[in-house]
Enzyme design. Structure first.
Site, PDB file in Angstrom:
ATOM      1  N   SER A   8      34.021  49.729 -38.170  1.00 20.27           N
ATOM      2  CA  SER A   8      34.883  48.920 -37.292  1.00 20.27           C
ATOM      3  C   SER A   8      36.292  49.496 -37.271  1.00 20.27           C
ATOM      4  CB  SER A   8      34.931  47.488 -37.851  1.00 20.27           C
ATOM      5  OG  SER A   8      36.023  46.762 -37.339  1.00 20.27           O
TER       6      SER A   8
ATOM      7  N   TYR B 223      36.221  40.332 -43.302  1.00 15.33           N
ATOM      8  CA  TYR B 223      35.580  41.324 -42.430  1.00 15.33           C
ATOM      9  C   TYR B 223      36.181  42.700 -42.671  1.00 15.33           C
ATOM     10  CZ  TYR B 223      33.874  43.248 -37.954  1.00 15.33           C
ATOM     11  OH  TYR B 223      33.276  44.001 -36.973  1.00 15.33           O
TER      12      TYR B 223
HETATM   13  P1  NAP Z   1      26.708  40.228 -32.442  1.00 10.47           P
HETATM   14  O1  NAP Z   1      26.685  40.193 -30.960  1.00 10.47           O
HETATM   15  O2  NAP Z   1      27.219  39.055 -33.196  1.00 10.47           O
HETATM   16  O3  NAP Z   1      25.231  40.599 -32.999  1.00 10.47           O
HETATM   17  C1  NAP Z   1      25.059  40.668 -34.388  1.00 10.47           C
HETATM   18  C2  NAP Z   1      23.581  40.648 -34.648  1.00 10.47           C
HETATM   19  O4  NAP Z   1      23.359  40.668 -36.059  1.00 10.47           O
HETATM   20  C3  NAP Z   1      22.922  39.387 -34.092  1.00 10.47           C
HETATM   21  O5  NAP Z   1      21.674  39.702 -33.517  1.00 10.47           O
HETATM   22  C4  NAP Z   1      22.749  38.560 -35.351  1.00 10.47           C
HETATM   23  O6  NAP Z   1      21.688  37.654 -35.294  1.00 10.47           O
HETATM   24  C5  NAP Z   1      22.435  39.630 -36.370  1.00 10.47           C
HETATM   25  N1  NAP Z   1      22.604  39.138 -37.742  1.00 10.47           N
HETATM   26  C6  NAP Z   1      23.669  38.482 -38.251  1.00 10.47           C
HETATM   27  N2  NAP Z   1      23.444  38.186 -39.542  1.00 10.47           N
HETATM   28  C7  NAP Z   1      22.196  38.650 -39.839  1.00 10.47           C
HETATM   29  C8  NAP Z   1      21.380  38.637 -41.014  1.00 10.47           C
HETATM   30  N3  NAP Z   1      21.794  38.081 -42.157  1.00 10.47           N
HETATM   31  N4  NAP Z   1      20.159  39.205 -40.951  1.00 10.47           N
HETATM   32  C9  NAP Z   1      19.709  39.767 -39.793  1.00 10.47           C
HETATM   33  N5  NAP Z   1      20.426  39.811 -38.645  1.00 10.47           N
HETATM   34  C10 NAP Z   1      21.664  39.259 -38.689  1.00 10.47           C
HETATM   35  O7  NAP Z   1      27.564  41.461 -32.929  1.00 10.47           O
HETATM   36  P2  NAP Z   1      27.960  42.827 -32.205  1.00 10.47           P
HETATM   37  O8  NAP Z   1      29.279  42.663 -31.543  1.00 10.47           O
HETATM   38  O9  NAP Z   1      26.806  43.364 -31.438  1.00 10.47           O
HETATM   39  O10 NAP Z   1      28.215  43.706 -33.509  1.00 10.47           O
HETATM   40  C11 NAP Z   1      27.179  44.466 -34.094  1.00 10.47           C
HETATM   41  C12 NAP Z   1      27.823  45.213 -35.246  1.00 10.47           C
HETATM   42  O11 NAP Z   1      28.965  45.938 -34.752  1.00 10.47           O
HETATM   43  C13 NAP Z   1      28.363  44.299 -36.337  1.00 10.47           C
HETATM   44  O12 NAP Z   1      28.203  44.933 -37.598  1.00 10.47           O
HETATM   45  C14 NAP Z   1      29.857  44.199 -36.004  1.00 10.47           C
HETATM   46  O13 NAP Z   1      30.632  43.912 -37.160  1.00 10.47           O
HETATM   47  C15 NAP Z   1      30.125  45.569 -35.498  1.00 10.47           C
HETATM   48  N6  NAP Z   1      31.282  45.731 -34.621  1.00 10.47           N
HETATM   49  C16 NAP Z   1      31.410  44.980 -33.489  1.00 10.47           C
HETATM   50  C17 NAP Z   1      32.498  45.227 -32.642  1.00 10.47           C
HETATM   51  C18 NAP Z   1      32.719  44.460 -31.374  1.00 10.47           C
HETATM   52  O14 NAP Z   1      33.834  44.584 -30.808  1.00 10.47           O
HETATM   53  N7  NAP Z   1      31.770  43.707 -30.888  1.00 10.47           N
HETATM   54  C19 NAP Z   1      33.403  46.229 -32.958  1.00 10.47           C
HETATM   55  C20 NAP Z   1      33.247  46.939 -34.151  1.00 10.47           C
HETATM   56  C21 NAP Z   1      32.166  46.692 -34.962  1.00 10.47           C
HETATM   57  P3  NAP Z   1      22.028  36.096 -34.994  1.00 10.47           P
HETATM   58  O15 NAP Z   1      22.325  36.034 -33.530  1.00 10.47           O
HETATM   59  O16 NAP Z   1      20.782  35.370 -35.395  1.00 10.47           O
HETATM   60  O17 NAP Z   1      23.223  35.731 -35.828  1.00 10.47           O
HETATM   61  C1  GCO Z   2      38.433  40.858 -34.248  1.00 19.69           C
HETATM   62  C2  GCO Z   2      37.243  41.547 -33.648  1.00 19.69           C
HETATM   63  C3  GCO Z   2      37.070  42.896 -34.284  1.00 19.69           C
HETATM   64  C4  GCO Z   2      35.872  43.575 -33.680  1.00 19.69           C
HETATM   65  C5  GCO Z   2      35.685  44.934 -34.229  1.00 19.69           C
HETATM   66  C6  GCO Z   2      36.840  45.842 -33.961  1.00 19.69           C
HETATM   67  O1  GCO Z   2      38.365  39.641 -34.448  1.00 19.69           O
HETATM   68  O2  GCO Z   2      39.421  41.578 -34.479  1.00 19.69           O
HETATM   69  O3  GCO Z   2      36.065  40.775 -33.810  1.00 19.69           O
HETATM   70  O4  GCO Z   2      36.917  42.776 -35.654  1.00 19.69           O
HETATM   71  O5  GCO Z   2      34.707  42.857 -33.932  1.00 19.69           O
HETATM   72  O6  GCO Z   2      35.331  44.939 -35.566  1.00 19.69           O
HETATM   73  O7  GCO Z   2      36.446  47.157 -34.290  1.00 19.69           O
END
Ligand code: NAP
Ligand code: GCO
Length: 268
Positions: free
Chosen positions: A148, A161
């Site tokens: 992230s 986080y």
């Molecule tokens: P999301 O839309 O919240 O999807 C997360 C997925 O993980 C959901 O399908 C969720 O299932 C599943 N999950 C959560 N806890 C779990 C567990 N204990 N066991 C199995 N599955 C679980 O998140 P996203 O935005 O796609 O993010 C995916 C990854 O990228 C995460 O690691 C997040 O921290 C990272 N990330 C996101 C962003 C962003 O801007 N979106 C940026 C940087 C990094 P449920 O729906 O059942 O909870």
């Molecule tokens: C926040 C966002 C971020 C993104 C991502 C950024 O609240 O700042 O959720 O944490 O999820 O991790 O890279």
């Protein structure tokens, strides 16, 4: 001479992407499937696994889903055993499943902090530990940890986080260090701000019809002036999952549209 593009093929490879019912994990699965991989995914609830199955089928992707809470080591070990029996040995692991709790640190309970650490840091350890032995036997493996911006930066309300994602960057480097000699490459992807359900609260239109302040802020911090789409993580992840990156190990590839390089746009 073989085309260099063949290095990006995932034909015959089994890829496990945790939490890939939707969001970033789904975007990565789409890219891997188009490169020939067999997609395996998990989610914490059967109804979400079923929802994912319908999405994958609608997109013409042959994906197999499992119900698994990635924080539960017994469930993870059982899932990995089932995958090996029903699909094949896992060649590629993407530790994607994650949660966030946006709470000011001094208002956050220790239990809430632990819950975030459990999913975002302990679980990648548990799942990686479950797949590495078979990767060693097979003579190769790819592990991609979804880090992230918070692997590098902090901000208000995301202490747990940021601690987890900072730790995940170092777990990535340690898996590289400990298992590189077995031809296992472990790298990270650091997405910027991606339009998924996880960030939906940061993009909600305000009661007066204006854009969420955080939405405006992030667009001013991103050179392209926009949120990224989950599909934009697919090709970078494919690079790290394929033979094209066999000499890349312990690296975190930031797919952030340039946020980490940019001081931000001066308010007009
Ligand atoms: P999301 O839309 O919240 O999807 C997360 C997925 O993980 C959901 O399908 C969720 O299932 C599943 N999950 C959560 N806890 C779990 C567990 N204990 N066991 C199995 N599955 C679980 O998140 P996203 O935005 O796609 O993010 C995916 C990854 O990228 C995460 O690691 C997040 O921290 C990272 N990330 C996101 C962003 C962003 O801007 N979106 C940026 C940087 C990094 P449920 O729906 O059942 O909870
Ligand atoms: C926040 C966002 C971020 C993104 C991502 C950024 O609240 O700042 O959720 O944490 O999820 O991790 O890279």
């Amino acid at each position: 001479m073989d085309s260099i593009l063949n290095l990006f093929s995932l034909e015959g490879k089994v890829a496990l992407i945790t939490g890939a019912t939707y969001g970033i994990g789904y975007g990565i699965a789409q890219a891997f499937a188009s490169a020939g991989a067999k997609i395996v995914y998990c989610d914490i609830k059967q109804e979400l696994v079923d929802k994912g199955a319908a999405s994958y089928a609608a997109d013409g992707i042959d994906a197999k889903g499992y119900v698994c809470d990635v924080t539960n080591e017994a469930m993870v070990n059982d899932m990995v055993k089932k995958i090996e029996e029903e699909v094949g040995v896992i060649d590629i692991l993407v530790n994607n499943a994650g949660i966030i709790k946006r709470i000011p640190m001094c208002d956050m309970t220790a239990e809430q902090f632990r819950q975030v650490i459990d999913v975002d840091l302990n679980a990648p350890f548990i799942v990686a530990k479950a797949v590495i032995p078979a990767m060693i036997k097979k003579g190769h493996g790819k592990i991609i940890n979804i880090c992230s911006m918070m692997s590098e930066l902090g901000r208000e309300t995301v202490s747990a986080y940021a601690a987890a994602k900072g730790g995940l960057k170092m777990l990535t480097r340690n898996i590289c260090s400990e298992y590189g000699e077995y031809n296992i490459q472990c790298n990270g992807i650091g997405p910027g701000y991606i339009a998924t359900p996880q960030t939906a609260p940061l993009r909600e239109t305000q009661p007066d019809g204006s854009r969420h302040p955080f939405d405006q802020f992030i667009c001013s911090r991103t050179p392209a002036g926009r949120w990224l789409d989950p599909s934009e993580l697919g090709a970078p992840a494919l690079f790290l999952a394929s033979d094209a990156s066999n000499a890349v190990n312990g690296h975190v590839l930031y797919v952030d549209g340039g946020i980490l390089a940019y001081v931000g746009k001066q308010p007009s």
